[in-house]
Enzyme design. Sequence first.
Site, mmCIF file in Angstrom:
data_model
loop_
_atom_site.group_PDB
_atom_site.id
_atom_site.type_symbol
_atom_site.label_atom_id
_atom_site.label_comp_id
_atom_site.label_asym_id
_atom_site.label_seq_id
_atom_site.Cartn_x
_atom_site.Cartn_y
_atom_site.Cartn_z
ATOM 1 N N ALA A 186 0.830 -1.198 0.000
ATOM 2 C CA ALA A 186 0.000 0.000 0.000
ATOM 3 C C ALA A 186 0.868 1.254 0.000
ATOM 4 O O ALA A 186 0.624 2.208 -0.758
ATOM 5 C CB ALA A 186 -0.941 0.005 1.205
ATOM 6 N N TYR A 187 1.871 1.282 0.862
ATOM 7 C CA TYR A 187 2.740 2.457 0.957
ATOM 8 C C TYR A 187 3.496 2.672 -0.352
ATOM 9 O O TYR A 187 3.573 3.808 -0.854
ATOM 10 C CB TYR A 187 3.713 2.276 2.120
ATOM 11 N N CYS A 188 4.051 1.609 -0.906
ATOM 12 C CA CYS A 188 4.803 1.739 -2.157
ATOM 13 C C CYS A 188 3.897 2.183 -3.299
ATOM 14 O O CYS A 188 4.281 3.042 -4.105
ATOM 15 C CB CYS A 188 5.486 0.417 -2.503
ATOM 16 N N SER A 200 1.155 3.922 -3.074
ATOM 17 C CA SER A 200 0.758 5.314 -2.868
ATOM 18 C C SER A 200 1.887 6.268 -3.194
ATOM 19 O O SER A 200 1.667 7.327 -3.795
ATOM 20 C CB SER A 200 0.296 5.517 -1.422
#
Length: 306
Positions: free
Chosen positions: A165-167, A169
Amino acid sequence: MSGAGGTGTGGTGARAGRLEGKVAVVTGAARGVGELLARKLSARGAKVALVGLEADELKRVAARLHAECGHWYADVTDHVTMAQVAREVEQRFGKVDIVVANAGVATGGPFADSDPDVWRRVIEVNLIGGAVTARAFLPALKESRGYFLQIASLAAIAPAPMMSAYCASKSGVEAFAHSLRAEVGHLGVRVGVGYLSWTDTDMVRGADEDGVMRELRERLPWPANRTYPLGSAVDRVVAGIERRSAHVYAQGWLRGMRPVRGYLPGLIASVGQREMRRFEPRLAGVRKGLVGAGGAADEKGRAQRK
């Protein structure tokens, strides 16, 4: 996870004059990168509008600033609220010269076992929140021929397992900022992307509380396996803002990643498969919520708004 191209040290003399009297908006300003960035911009004479979800923390930060400031409680994913914040900031200060879309949250663990709502929230805050912030403040930035800095991450350059998710985003906000730069450059608005590696913030410390996530990060190749001091990272971000840079690198070595980033997905896939096999027996225990104090504040705020 990045910074400017210079060291960004010092707050007096000719360099300080570049920010004297400027009006800067910083989202995610209650702690970490956002807090220290607001303090350093203020020390250089900028008027700062603090935006975030932690009202008490925003008041605390505002009380420590050197120049005129204000603080606004707002969820950066809320179009209506952010548009109102933009109007109020302009009414308060008369203009907006700089906007830093810094607000962000993170979660870790295998995608297949992730909480769908938490995974979505990371995308909403980091990617949608950056776009909502830009949409709200672009009219003012067009008028001032100002500068918009979108904080991305090493995760946009080298997406890693257990951080889908972080990557996603951060890769998304990088692409968004590049696209926006081409759209508004002829209007005098400059757009930058800030890249930070692992920096000593509540978010990173929160991620490290999970043993698997901490060990996985420690097994990254040097220098990506280090946690870097917050102060020097933010100094480089300030230097990038002063220069209105297109690319801002909070750790100098990140600049050197640009020529090789095309090779990284294959390398990460190969090494990542090996590491995932190593950690397989322990993956079920990885925490599924948002990490750090900022993540806790976001979860609390969403619960209150329901």
